[in-house]
Enzyme design. Structure first.
Site, PDB file in Angstrom:
ATOM      1  N   GLU A  73      -7.295   0.878  -4.697  1.00  0.00           N
ATOM      2  CA  GLU A  73      -7.368   0.792  -3.232  1.00  0.00           C
ATOM      3  C   GLU A  73      -8.727   0.280  -2.724  1.00  0.00           C
ATOM      4  O   GLU A  73      -8.754  -0.603  -1.869  1.00  0.00           O
ATOM      5  CB  GLU A  73      -7.006   2.149  -2.621  1.00  0.00           C
ATOM      6  CG  GLU A  73      -5.512   2.421  -2.762  1.00  0.00           C
ATOM      7  CD  GLU A  73      -5.122   3.877  -2.571  1.00  0.00           C
ATOM      8  OE1 GLU A  73      -5.978   4.680  -2.155  1.00  0.00           O
ATOM      9  OE2 GLU A  73      -3.953   4.223  -2.858  1.00  0.00           O
ATOM     10  N   ASP A 127       0.894  -1.166   0.000  1.00  0.00           N
ATOM     11  CA  ASP A 127       0.000   0.000   0.000  1.00  0.00           C
ATOM     12  C   ASP A 127       0.929   1.211   0.000  1.00  0.00           C
ATOM     13  O   ASP A 127       1.543   1.523   1.015  1.00  0.00           O
ATOM     14  CB  ASP A 127      -0.889  -0.053   1.252  1.00  0.00           C
ATOM     15  CG  ASP A 127      -1.649   1.256   1.486  1.00  0.00           C
ATOM     16  OD1 ASP A 127      -1.644   2.128   0.591  1.00  0.00           O
ATOM     17  OD2 ASP A 127      -2.261   1.390   2.571  1.00  0.00           O
ATOM     18  N   LYS A 168       2.962  11.246  -3.475  1.00  0.00           N
ATOM     19  CA  LYS A 168       1.934  10.562  -4.270  1.00  0.00           C
ATOM     20  C   LYS A 168       1.015  11.569  -4.968  1.00  0.00           C
ATOM     21  O   LYS A 168       0.467  11.301  -6.027  1.00  0.00           O
ATOM     22  CB  LYS A 168       1.127   9.667  -3.328  1.00  0.00           C
ATOM     23  CG  LYS A 168       0.122   8.771  -4.007  1.00  0.00           C
ATOM     24  CD  LYS A 168      -0.415   7.788  -2.996  1.00  0.00           C
ATOM     25  CE  LYS A 168      -1.642   7.073  -3.457  1.00  0.00           C
ATOM     26  NZ  LYS A 168      -2.129   6.120  -2.465  1.00  0.00           N
ATOM     27  N   ASP A 227     -13.274   6.047   2.531  1.00  0.00           N
ATOM     28  CA  ASP A 227     -11.852   6.072   2.896  1.00  0.00           C
ATOM     29  C   ASP A 227     -11.451   7.481   3.332  1.00  0.00           C
ATOM     30  O   ASP A 227     -11.256   8.366   2.497  1.00  0.00           O
ATOM     31  CB  ASP A 227     -11.040   5.604   1.668  1.00  0.00           C
ATOM     32  CG  ASP A 227      -9.527   5.599   1.926  1.00  0.00           C
ATOM     33  OD1 ASP A 227      -9.092   6.081   2.985  1.00  0.00           O
ATOM     34  OD2 ASP A 227      -8.793   5.108   1.054  1.00  0.00           O
TER      35      ASP A 227
END
Ligand code: AMP
Length: 595
Positions: free
Chosen positions: A154, A8, A70, A177
């Site tokens: 994800e 992850d 990211k 999330d």
């Protein structure tokens, strides 16, 4: 079999794991920590530090410490609304290289824990990542010496971790999330064992960090020091201490009703001491969490679903540990969310499960996969007869009926093949079985062949002679079916390179088989009934048959001419065919005493 890591690669934190002895586990570093901050420090002397070491270095050297990279991965500089507090160009590194450093660090953690070299990985990315962002992630993996076996989104990984692949077909799932810096909501549908992302929505600037800042400011206001500055103009070092204390208190309030905050000598030798209640926190955080509502409704409407149509709501991201967030989710979706997994580890766990499935080290889970290449059997004439085409979602089942091509055959040999080529011999043989059946004339046997790939990726071939109802079964392990990517690519590119000649060969073989079937039938009919035809008619048929034979044995394959000659022979024998049928009918009626 070589291990595959599940990774992850998060905005703030990253995790790595592997399937060990059949169980998915997340791996800890030398300090016993499983969460690695996604931070990289590039020292002026050229040293690279990752994770907690990088965060420690940040205090002294913030401009050379890269965090949240990211957000920049696979984007052009002008894209996105997030501006980093560092300059990558000044550091002479790219977002891919920074991500590669994090991945290399995770690989080191795994190699140290497992005491072996590991070169393969599955990496998760947000569902909304476009091709450029996915490719950049893949490139980062490659730069870290990893072959990226799969990029998984994800929410899909999270759904896997929650075991939602066991739900019934067409189940719909919302994945909520809420992490440190971003909020994502995705609606998934389970179709034939595969999660399809129906819609995604979210806010790249909404996360638990916002609550920390709000709370830090609130704490500062409560301190009420007589000479104190406004929070916004406080020195960074004091703001950092306040935010850290706020974050710790926030976490504690997820389980406790109150949290004590103690900051000695925070301002001009004065200390700050206060007790914060969960109620205080919730009052402060309510408008923040309510902001997620519109995104959830938007995702539902994009997926054209009502809340009542959802089967499950699962939580991902550390901030969903807050009771206030859980209540808000329950209110938005009209049901209690599933909280059976650690929300901050669910994505990583899903990546590990996916990696275990691909490596073949994890059993009893649904294989979320498709057949990489077509599966079929060899038919008469050496051709490939596809039963399950490539890219069919697993589990799957398909079958076909076959017959004997020559008289008095007593068994049928079934060669199970994999590949994209038209000729059986150009494909790979996975196994062979032989099906016995009672001898009879050509075309009398009926053998059903069924291919099925079950949820564990086991490929079963069942062949049944329908006369005797006898079955012959062949089982092929998924390792044989699940071919390495480069072999799949080679097979597909070869099938494209040879497409014309393969297709010509198939057309020729089919034409040849038809001609070879017709010639002996014509000879037999002429023997039986030739005397009843005029000599011109017999001569015409013999000439047409000779033409077909010549073309069959000619060194050059002329498909067009062979087809035309076969057609001419067919037409020339029309009269003969009618006579044959009449004769057969007459004989049959006589046998039954009707004539
Ligand atoms: P993630 O991005 O999933 O790692 O989530 C990080 C965020 O979750 C940070 O804002 C953390 O403060 C927050 N978080 C982690 N644990 C808790 C907890 N027990 N209660 C509330 N927030 C938490």
């Amino acid at each position: 079999m070589s291990l595959i890591l599940g990774i992850d690669l998060g905005t703030t934190h990253s995790l790595v794991g592997v399937v060990d002895s059949g169980f998915p586990i997340l791996l800890a570093d030398g300090e016993g920590q499983r969460l690695t901050p996604s931070a990289v420090h590039f020292s002026a002397a050229g040293q690279v530090q990752v994770g907690r070491a990088a965060l420690r270095a940040r205090a002294a050297d913030p401009a050379r410490t890269v965090t949240s990279v990211k957000r920049l991965l696979g984007r052009r500089e002008s894209e996105g609304d997030w501006r980093p507090p560092y300059d990558l160009r000044a550091l002479s590194v790219t977002p891919i290289e920074v991500s590669a450093a994090i991945l290399q660090h995770l690989r080191d953690i795994a190699e140290r824990a497992l005491e072996q070299t590991i070169t393969r990985a599955v990496i998760t990315v947000p569902a909304y990542f476009n091709d450029a962002q996915r490719n950049a992630t893949k490139k980062a993996g490659e730069l870290a010496g990893l072959t990226v076996e799969r990029i998984v989104s994800e929410p899909t990984a999270a759904a896997l971790a929650y075991g939602l692949d066991k739900l019934s077909e067409r189940s719909k799932i919302a994945v909520y999330d809420l992490g440190g810096g971003t909020f994502d909501v995705s609606i998934l549908e389970l179709r034939e064992g595969l999660f399809q992302v129906l819609s995604t929505a979210g806010d790249t600037q909404l996360g638990g960090d916002d609550v920390d800042r709000l709370l830090a400011e609130w704490i500062w206001q409560r301190a009420d020091f007589p000479t104190a500055l406004d929070y916004q103009v406080l020195p960074t070092s004091i703001q950092v201490r306040l935010v850290e204390a706020a974050e710790q208190a926030k976490r504690r309030l997820s389980t406790d009703d109150t949290a004590e905050i103690s900051l000695p000598f925070i301002w001009e030798q004065r200390s700050l001491q206060l007790v914060l209640s969960r109620e205080d926190l919730e009052k402060l955080a309510l408008p923040w969490v309510v902001r997620t509502r519109q995104h959830c409704l938007r995702a539902l409407s994009d997926a054209r679903l009502s809340v009542a149509e959802l089967d499950q709501v699962v939580l991902v991201g550390g901030s969903t540990r807050m009771p206030l967030v859980r209540r808000q989710v329950a209110e938005i979706f009209g049901r209690e969310p599933n909280i059976s997994q650690n929300p901050d580890e669910a994505v990583a766990l899903g990546a590990v499960i996916q990696a275990g499935i691909l490596a073949g080290t994890l059993r009893n889970v649904l294989l979320l996969d498709v057949t990489p290449l077509s599966l079929g059997i060899e038919t008469f004439g050496g051709l490939m007869n596809v039963i399950i085409p490539r890219n069919t979602t697993i589990p799957c089942k398909a079958g076909e009926m076959f017959t004997n091509a020559v008289s008095n055959q007593q068994e049928m040999l079934i060669r199970v093949l994999q590949g994209e080529r038209e000729l059986a011999n150009d494909n790979w043989e996975l196994g062979r079985i032989s099906v016995p059946f009672p001898a009879g004339p050509k075309g009398s046997a009926r053998v059903g062949v069924q291919f099925s790939i079950d949820a564990n990726g086991i490929f079963h071939v069942l062949a049944r002679d329908t006369t005797t109802q006898r079955d012959v079964i062949l089982e092929i392990q998924n390792t044989a079916v699940d071919v390495a990517d480069e072999k799949v690519e080679r097979m597909i590119s070869e099938s494209i390179d040879h497409a014309f000649e393969d297709m010509n060969e198939r057309i020729w073989t089919e034409a040849r088989l038809k001609a070879e079937e017709l010639l002996p039938a014509v000879d037999q009919a002429l023997d039986q009934l030739g005397a009843e035809l005029s000599s011109e008619e017999v001569q015409l048929i013999r000439t047409c048959a000779a033409q077909v034979k010549n073309l069959l044995h000619a060194p050059e394959h002329n498909v067009k001419a062979l087809k035309a000659a076969t057609q001419t022979l067919d037409e020339a024998t029309q009269q003969l065919a009618v006579m044959l049928v009449d004769k057969a009918m007459e004989e049959s009626l006589q046998r039954r005493g009707i004539l």
